[in-house]
Design a protein around this motif. Structure first.
Motif, PDB file in Angstrom:
ATOM      1  N   GLN A 112      22.661-113.290  31.383  1.00  0.00           N
ATOM      2  CA  GLN A 112      22.918-114.161  30.235  1.00  0.00           C
ATOM      3  C   GLN A 112      24.168-115.011  30.405  1.00  0.00           C
ATOM      4  N   LEU A 163      14.163-103.551  31.984  1.00  0.00           N
ATOM      5  CA  LEU A 163      14.550-104.784  31.298  1.00  0.00           C
ATOM      6  C   LEU A 163      13.452-105.296  30.380  1.00  0.00           C
ATOM      7  N   PHE A 165      10.777-103.408  28.990  1.00  0.00           N
ATOM      8  CA  PHE A 165      10.250-102.507  27.966  1.00  0.00           C
ATOM      9  C   PHE A 165      11.231-101.405  27.557  1.00  0.00           C
TER      10      PHE A 165
ATOM     11  N   TRP B  34      21.547-117.217  23.870  1.00  0.00           N
ATOM     12  CA  TRP B  34      21.368-116.501  22.607  1.00  0.00           C
ATOM     13  C   TRP B  34      22.590-116.555  21.720  1.00  0.00           C
ATOM     14  N   ASP B  35      23.771-116.564  22.317  1.00  0.00           N
ATOM     15  CA  ASP B  35      25.015-116.605  21.530  1.00  0.00           C
ATOM     16  C   ASP B  35      25.074-117.823  20.621  1.00  0.00           C
ATOM     17  N   ARG B  60      21.010-114.059  11.567  1.00  0.00           N
ATOM     18  CA  ARG B  60      20.809-114.563  12.927  1.00  0.00           C
ATOM     19  C   ARG B  60      19.539-113.966  13.530  1.00  0.00           C
ATOM     20  N   HIS B 105      16.261-116.858  30.887  1.00  0.00           N
ATOM     21  CA  HIS B 105      17.197-116.746  29.758  1.00  0.00           C
ATOM     22  C   HIS B 105      16.573-115.920  28.636  1.00  0.00           C
ATOM     23  N   LEU B 107      14.100-113.712  28.862  1.00  0.00           N
ATOM     24  CA  LEU B 107      13.912-112.315  29.269  1.00  0.00           C
ATOM     25  C   LEU B 107      15.228-111.538  29.207  1.00  0.00           C
ATOM     26  N   SER B 108      16.303-112.123  29.737  1.00  0.00           N
ATOM     27  CA  SER B 108      17.576-111.391  29.742  1.00  0.00           C
ATOM     28  C   SER B 108      18.124-111.285  28.316  1.00  0.00           C
ATOM     29  N   GLY B 109      17.889-112.301  27.489  1.00  0.00           N
ATOM     30  CA  GLY B 109      18.328-112.234  26.098  1.00  0.00           C
ATOM     31  C   GLY B 109      17.564-111.188  25.317  1.00  0.00           C
ATOM     32  N   ALA B 111      16.316-108.516  26.542  1.00  0.00           N
ATOM     33  CA  ALA B 111      16.840-107.225  26.986  1.00  0.00           C
ATOM     34  C   ALA B 111      18.161-106.917  26.295  1.00  0.00           C
ATOM     35  N   GLN B 112      19.023-107.937  26.156  1.00  0.00           N
ATOM     36  CA  GLN B 112      20.325-107.762  25.505  1.00  0.00           C
ATOM     37  C   GLN B 112      20.198-107.426  24.028  1.00  0.00           C
ATOM     38  N   TRP B 113      19.233-108.051  23.372  1.00  0.00           N
ATOM     39  CA  TRP B 113      19.094-107.888  21.929  1.00  0.00           C
ATOM     40  C   TRP B 113      18.232-106.692  21.554  1.00  0.00           C
ATOM     41  N   ARG B 123      10.072-108.005  22.064  1.00  0.00           N
ATOM     42  CA  ARG B 123      10.239-107.965  23.518  1.00  0.00           C
ATOM     43  C   ARG B 123       9.033-107.289  24.183  1.00  0.00           C
ATOM     44  N   ASP B 124       8.664-106.117  23.667  1.00  0.00           N
ATOM     45  CA  ASP B 124       7.554-105.384  24.264  1.00  0.00           C
ATOM     46  C   ASP B 124       6.258-106.202  24.198  1.00  0.00           C
ATOM     47  N   ASN B 127       6.485-109.332  26.610  1.00  0.00           N
ATOM     48  CA  ASN B 127       6.411-108.950  28.020  1.00  0.00           C
ATOM     49  C   ASN B 127       5.053-108.375  28.401  1.00  0.00           C
ATOM     50  N   LEU B 163      16.815-112.925  37.892  1.00  0.00           N
ATOM     51  CA  LEU B 163      17.799-112.296  37.008  1.00  0.00           C
ATOM     52  C   LEU B 163      19.046-111.844  37.753  1.00  0.00           C
TER      53      LEU B 163
END
Lengths: 186, 186
Positions: A112, A163, A165, B34-35, B60, B105, B107-109, B111-113, B123-124, B127, B163
């Motif tokens: 990110q 990442l 799931f 995402w920020d 948000r 972006h 996918l990694s976001g 994962a972060q959230w 996410r699930d 993906n 990633l």
């Protein structure tokens, strides 16, 4: 001008502060995520004043960089010489590190933040270092495009479920991945 | 009480606002990360007032959820019946989507959230839906642990370099990965 003895203890104090703040920043990054690596939060966890933090590390990028410094050496499997068990061993250590060290948070956060050049450099170094033992193992059997493919594939068998799931692969899945890679003609 | 004609146009107006704000939120997510998916930024990009945004989507999380709504159907390869070219085709479309749609972006976001339950569910779903065509192709040859392994491995050949290093695999690496998976005894 301070005596060299004074300067010595001053240096030691700064080094200690840096180590404390690095550890605190990494703790926050692991437990709360990258959004929470702020001067207020890290100061609170480290037990220093926000003023001290701002004086030494004025930007959030500085704090994130400190957190990554504290990451240190990633754990790796001690090789035995048997390629199949060494690959399974290395993937098993990687899987455990995701769980115990919250490496998934760190990896997704690095991705990110990578629009910041300094973080992209750190990301590349941390990830290349993390993959190095696996790369060396696979280089016993593969080279060129097949080496790059096998390396991403075995990394992916652990990283992708995590990442995508928030899940980790079973032993049987890790073993199946290694067997697929090793059963191909070399 | 408004007439049904008034209510109809009111509903249409809300739907249009929602569509505009969703698209703007996704634009911000893709271009800034995402920020930056904040009420101020999304309002500015969408051309609505912050007040309007807060009235309909107070948090948000609401904005991020809207952005993901706008993601829509991910692109996929049209299958030909030849397993090797279909797998290569699907990975090539995935690689292009990372570049053009900034899927890395997203996918990694995600994962972060994912510590937010609602985002973990999204996410699930996103993906699993993204992997579905690849899973169906691989299910022609594999099942059980070997299917899960092959799916993560082929996803990883594109997702991991992206990633971990902000890089995409060459054609030769994608082809090598598919050949490694298909050369294993089934």
């Amino acid at each position: 001008m301070p005596s060299s003895a004074d300067r010595g203890s001053e240096d030691a104090r700064v080094a200690r502060t840096r180590a404390d703040v690095s550890r605190a920043a990494l703790d926050v990054l692991r437990s709360e995520g990258w959004d929470d690596v702020t001067h207020a939060k890290v100061a609170e966890v480290a037990g220093y004043s926000k003023t001290t933090l701002y004086a030494h590390w004025p930007s959030r990028l500085d704090l994130v960089t400190l957190a990554l410094d504290a990451l240190g050496e990633l754990p790796h499997h001690a090789t035995t010489g048997d390629l199949r068990s060494d690959l399974i061993g290395e993937l098993t250590v990687f899987r455990r590190a995701i769980e115990e060290l919250k490496l998934d948070h760190i990896l997704s956060g690095l991705a990110q933040w990578a629009s910041v050049d300094e973080i992209a450099v750190l990301r590349d170094r941390i990830n290349a270092e993390g993959q190095r033992p696996m790369r060396e193992l696979l280089a016993q059997r593969f080279s060129g495009a097949r080496l790059e493919a096998a390396l991403s594939m075995l990394t992916g068998v652990v990283a992708c479920p995590s990442l995508m799931f928030g899940a980790l692969p079973e032993d049987t899945v890790v073993e199946a991945a290694v067997d697929i890679v090793l059963s191909t003609r070399s």
